[in-house]
Design an enzyme around this catalytic site. Structure first.
Site, mmCIF file in Angstrom:
data_model
loop_
_atom_site.group_PDB
_atom_site.id
_atom_site.type_symbol
_atom_site.label_atom_id
_atom_site.label_comp_id
_atom_site.label_asym_id
_atom_site.label_seq_id
_atom_site.Cartn_x
_atom_site.Cartn_y
_atom_site.Cartn_z
ATOM 1 C CD GLU A 574 -3.060 0.455 2.253
ATOM 2 O OE1 GLU A 574 -3.880 1.224 2.187
ATOM 3 O OE2 GLU A 574 -3.209 -0.540 2.871
ATOM 4 C CE LYS A 706 -6.060 -16.628 13.470
ATOM 5 N NZ LYS A 706 -5.453 -17.869 12.800
ATOM 6 C CG ASP A 782 -2.580 -15.896 12.067
ATOM 7 O OD1 ASP A 782 -3.045 -15.632 11.231
ATOM 8 O OD2 ASP A 782 -3.395 -16.992 12.767
ATOM 9 C CG HIS A 881 -4.556 8.763 -2.656
ATOM 10 N ND1 HIS A 881 -4.239 7.877 -2.683
ATOM 11 C CD2 HIS A 881 -5.189 8.733 -4.004
ATOM 12 C CE1 HIS A 881 -4.756 6.805 -3.300
ATOM 13 N NE2 HIS A 881 -5.321 7.302 -4.337
#
Ligand code: ADP
Length: 919
Positions: A574, A706, A782, A881
């Protein structure tokens, strides 16, 4: 006739429990035979004798304390200054291990006595004031040494020991102290350099003075303004020979010459005598060790971490008293006869009697070998936790035999340095984490796959099968023939690597088979699969491997956190994310950095069990909530791991179902496996006690892992961390290009009210998950656990005398991280942990590495929030951006039309210094 009575009244009247009635009924129904249950079969706690209690109390009291910062006014409570409970207990354990009656599992007893006597809970160590959060017993020991005469210290440590024992301990202690003293002494190489430099300086100085003086002596009149140039052009021709002239200048009655000379002479004397003294001391030390027969001749081995010590020397263990990588002559001399093993072909024997030239050669050889063997990139902040190359004394055998159990060492096997860990600090399953054999890695990385093909047609299936089952094995088959066997299910696809005994070939053949099934046959061409060390993956990280996914890793920082600087690795695709976080770090550094606190530590697992009735479920809930019963469960749970320690049971009830949330500390592991193991054992134990209990699932989603869940946000999970910083008004203005008022207002409207409007749980932030996930991917966490780990509330307030500075805080109650286990074992991920100085198990204080990582994550989130919020407040996000976060590489040529640009995904979300995908 059937009568209905109030059950409670009935039971109270008879003074019996409901279980008794159930038991009786069961007996009637089963013809008088009652199945055995576990009630009453638990052993009572072994009563602790007063002597032991006293011994523990006085041991604890013997540590230096400081008055409480929090209760100074109202209480005389005192706190340990720079120790924690684990360290204290370890010291106690070291003393006790020499006792005949030492039993494993005394920790619970010790902890209880401490808790009762000193009114502290088991995890108080996190709130106890200790500045650097480092449990270093050596500072404690120094304190004790300074408080008491040395003899007294020895007495103190050997108190209550049977005859014979104290003496041995005193000897050990003396040895340790001596070694420590020796290590504290200055490095002789540095000394030499100093001497040479001093001599050089004296010479240069004397020479220049000589010229100045000469010019004066020669009566040359030099104007002040041109003196320097003139001097350099002067040719001085002394009457006497040059050496005589220098000597005469040296001994001239000039004050500063004299002083310099005296200093140089003093330094030389110090070096010469100091060196000899060390030799003598070491000879004495070795002699004593030999005569006491407790240690064989020390052997020099290599360790990549701050090295745990020889056996039965608690303080040295905690000191990590390995001799550092820059092994120097002093080290060589002081170790006496040393043997150093670096590779199979490279065994060097160093002897204390060897002359200095030899030692120098050996030294350079050692350093050279170290450089080849070690890859260390430790951030300045990594200090004691960071694995550094180090030498340590003590033969591996000694360490293995040690009852202290925390020593680790490395030995040479097949040219690789292999570390063996003892029970206290490392386990089988993560041994390789701290001992990545770099040479091995090099081998793995240089390997590439050459397909095994043949001009001849593939042999028949039966023939291939026969070859596979013969001594030749599947290695003797071509790739095509192996594929035949896979298709015919003689080789399961998932077992390709293990059956072929070659990871890369296994992956390559799986890819070949897969490509044939794809519409675009070449689709996988750019998915890399060679140059990867698959041995860490097999059976641990991934199955059916077809390659690996390279993700760019950027670095943000330095993040100044609790006085240390961290360069934070972030794996992301990103654009702008790293740059933005970096800017936040810079603003925070300019403002004095971030302060962090751990407010809670406990991983969770929440199984679901069911009972015949809701009433019975409620009864068991009460049973579990009773302290004595909790102790039974804890005992059972704690037995399953050296690191997992049950802290509490949080119980929820829904009808007949009971949800038991086990909360436990897990050392440096993230802890899900540990929690599963411990919870399962406890459930089995509970089932014996309550035979009518049905285990529905080991995970009843009450954990919650999660998935978004309020329980994690409210109760916490993993590490709960809070970070704060005060950003000065001028930095908000100059670095962040906005104002405090704008930031505060934006934070309220967006992060607080906006998220409330959206019904958010734990989402009171701008993009915490961006930073969390990028660090998770880089450091082998994770990534799916970013769900709860990104729970975060950001608060901003004006502060300072003029109310124009910014107080920003970031509260994250559920950061699920570990530095051992899972993906942290993979070398690239381990490298990123090493960058942060938190790789692997924290030997001195298990759990501290994982907690440090959680602090770093929270601190980096704060930086990311500060930067993005500033960009939003300044309103220059779209510009930034569009510049940094757009790629037209994969776009169809017609896809970009000016009119559509503003509706594209980038501009539609948060632009600018934030990222296209950030919320
Ligand atoms: P998790 O429980 O996070 O899934 P693993 O079970 O894969 O992690 O790894 C934890 C293992 O590492 C356990 O076997 C534990 O005994 C071992 N271990 C070694 N050192 C430590 C430590 N400092 N903290 C926690 N576990 C450790």
């Amino acid at each position: 006739m059937k009568k209905q009575v109030c059950r409670q009244f009935f039971l109270d009247t008879l003074g019996i429990k409901q279980d008794v009635v159930y038991g009786a009924l069961e007996k009637i129904n089963s013809g008088g035979i009652v199945s055995v249950d576990g009630r009453g079969s638990h052993k009572n706690h072994v009563a602790v004798s007063d002597d032991v209690v006293e011994e523990i109390k006085s041991h604890i009291s013997s540590f230096p304390t400081v008055p409480s910062h929090y209760y100074r006014q109202s209480s005389d409570r005192v706190y340990l200054e720079d120790l924690n409970m684990s360290t204290m207990y370890r010291l106690y354990e070291e003393l006790q291990k020499n006792e005949d009656n030492y039993e494993d599992g005394e920790k619970v007893r010790w902890t209880k006595i401490r808790a009762i006597t000193f009114n502290q809970s088991e995890n108080d160590f996190m709130t106890i004031h200790y500045d650097d959060k480092v449990c270093r017993v050596d500072s404690m020991r120094r304190k004790r040494k300074s408080d008491k005469p040395e003899g007294q210290l020895d007495l103190q440590l050997s108190r209550n020991h049977q005859e014979g024992q104290p003496l041995r301990q005193l000897q050990q202690l003396a040895t340790v102290l001596q070694k420590e003293e020796e290590e504290k002494k200055p490095n002789p190489v540095t000394q030499r350099v100093k001497i040479i430099m001093s001599a050089g300086l004296v010479f240069v100085h004397a020479h220049s003075r000589l010229l100045t003086d000469s010019t004066q002596t020669l009566g040359t009149s030099l104007s002040e303004s041109s003196s320097l140039e003139s001097i350099s052009d002067q040719e001085v021709q002394p009457d006497s020979p040059l050496w005589q002239f220098y000597v005469s200048r040296f001994f001239a009655s000039n004050y500063d010459y004299g002083l310099t000379l005296v200093l140089a002479v003093a330094l030389s004397i110090k070096y010469v005598f100091f060196d000899d003294k060390i030799d003598l001391e070491v000879q004495k030390l070795l002699k004593r060790e030999r005569s006491s027969g407790q240690q064989s001749l020390p052997k020099l081995t290599i360790s990549k971490k701050t090295t745990p010590p020889p056996p039965a020397m608690p303080a040295q263990q905690l000191n990590g008293s390995g001799v550092q990588e820059n092994l120097n002559e002093k080290s060589l001399k002081t170790k006496g006869q040393l043997s150093h093993q670096i590779g199979k072909k490279d065994i060097i024997e160093l002897n204390g009697n060897e002359d200095k030239t030899d030692q120098k050669e050996l030294l350079s050889k050692l350093n050279c070998n170290l450089a080849n063997t070690e890859v260390n990139n430790v951030s300045p902040s990594s200090d004691r936790n960071s694995p550094k190359p180090a030498f340590f004394l003590g033969s591996s055998k000694d360490n293995d035999d040690s009852s202290s159990g925390s020593a680790s060492d490395e030995e040479c096997k097949d040219g690789h340095i292999v570390r063996s860990h003892s029970a206290q600090t490392q386990t089988d399953c993560i041994d390789y984490l701290n001992s990545t054999p770099r040479t091995d890695l090099k081998y793995a990385l240089s390997s590439s796959y050459v397909p095994n093909i043949s001009d001849k047609p593939a042999r028949l299936l039966e023939e291939c099968l026969a070859i596979m089952n013969s001594d030749a094995g599947p290695e003797a088959l071509t790739d095509e023939e192996v594929q035949l066997l896979v298709k015919a299910k003689h080789i399961p696809s998932y077992k390709l690597e293990s059956m072929l005994g070659d990871h890369v070939r296994g992956v390559a053949i799986r890819r070949q088979m897969l490509s044939k099934q794809l519409t675009v046959k070449s689709a996988m061409e750019t998915l890399p699969y060679t140059n990867y060390d698959y041995k860490y993956v097999e059976g641990a990280c991934c199955e059916n491997v077809i390659g690996y996914m390279p993700v760019p890793v950027g670095v943000a920082g330095p993040l100044l956190l609790d006085g240390k600087r961290y360069n934070v690795p972030m794996a992301t695709t990103e654009g702008c994310l790293v740059a933005s976080t970096n800017r936040g770090c810079r603003a925070l550094e300019q403002s004095g950095g971030v302060t962090s606190s751990i407010t809670n530590d406990g991983m969770t697992r929440g199984p679901v069990v069911r009972f015949p009735t809701a009433a019975r479920a409620s009864e068991v809930k009460h049973w579990l909530e009773c302290t004595d019963n909790f102790d039974l469960v804890k005992e059972c749970f704690d037995e399953t791991s050296r690191f997992a320690r049950l802290k509490k049971l949080h119980i929820g009830l829904a009808g007949r179902s009971l949800y038991v949330r086990f909360v436990s500390t897990t050392g440096d592991a993230m802890g899900m496996n540990m929690l599963s193991k411990g919870s399962e054992k406890c459930l089995n134990m509970l089932q014996e006690t309550f035979p009518d209990m049905e285990i529905i699932s080991l995970s009843g989603n009450y954990c919650t892992d999660k998935k978004p869940a309020a329980i994690n946000w409210i109760e916490g999970r993993g590490k709960s961390v809070v970070c704060e910083a005060v950003v000065k008004a001028n930095i908000v203005k100059n670095t962040l290009k906005t104002t405090v008022a704008a930031l505060v207002e934006l934070n309220t409207s967006k992060n607080l009210v906006g998220s409330a409007m959206a019904g958010s749980i734990g989402g009171f932030n701008a993009h915490a998950s961006n930073i969390v996930t990028a660090i998770y991917i880089a450091t082998g966490q994770d990534p799916a656990q970013n769900v709860a780990s990104s729970n975060c509330i950001v608060l901003m307030e004006p502060t300072g005398p003029l109310h124009d500075d910014l107080h920003i805080s970031c509260t994250m109650p559920s950061i699920e991280v570990g530095t051992v286990g899972g993906g942290t074992v993979l070398p690239p991920q381990a490298a990123c942990l090493e960058m942060l100085g938190v790789k692997g198990s924290n030997v001195e204080c298990p759990g501290e590495n994982a907690r440090s990582l959680a602090r770093i994550i929270c601190g980096t989130v704060l930086a990311g929030e500060l930067s993005l919020m500033s960009a939003l407040a300044a309103g220059h996000l779209v510009k930034s951006h569009l510049k940094h976060n757009r790629s037209t590489l994969n776009m169809a040529p017609t896809a970009v039309k000016p009119a559509e640009e503003t509706t594209m995904r980038h501009a539609a979300t948060v632009p600018g210094l934030c990222t296209s995908r950030s919320p």
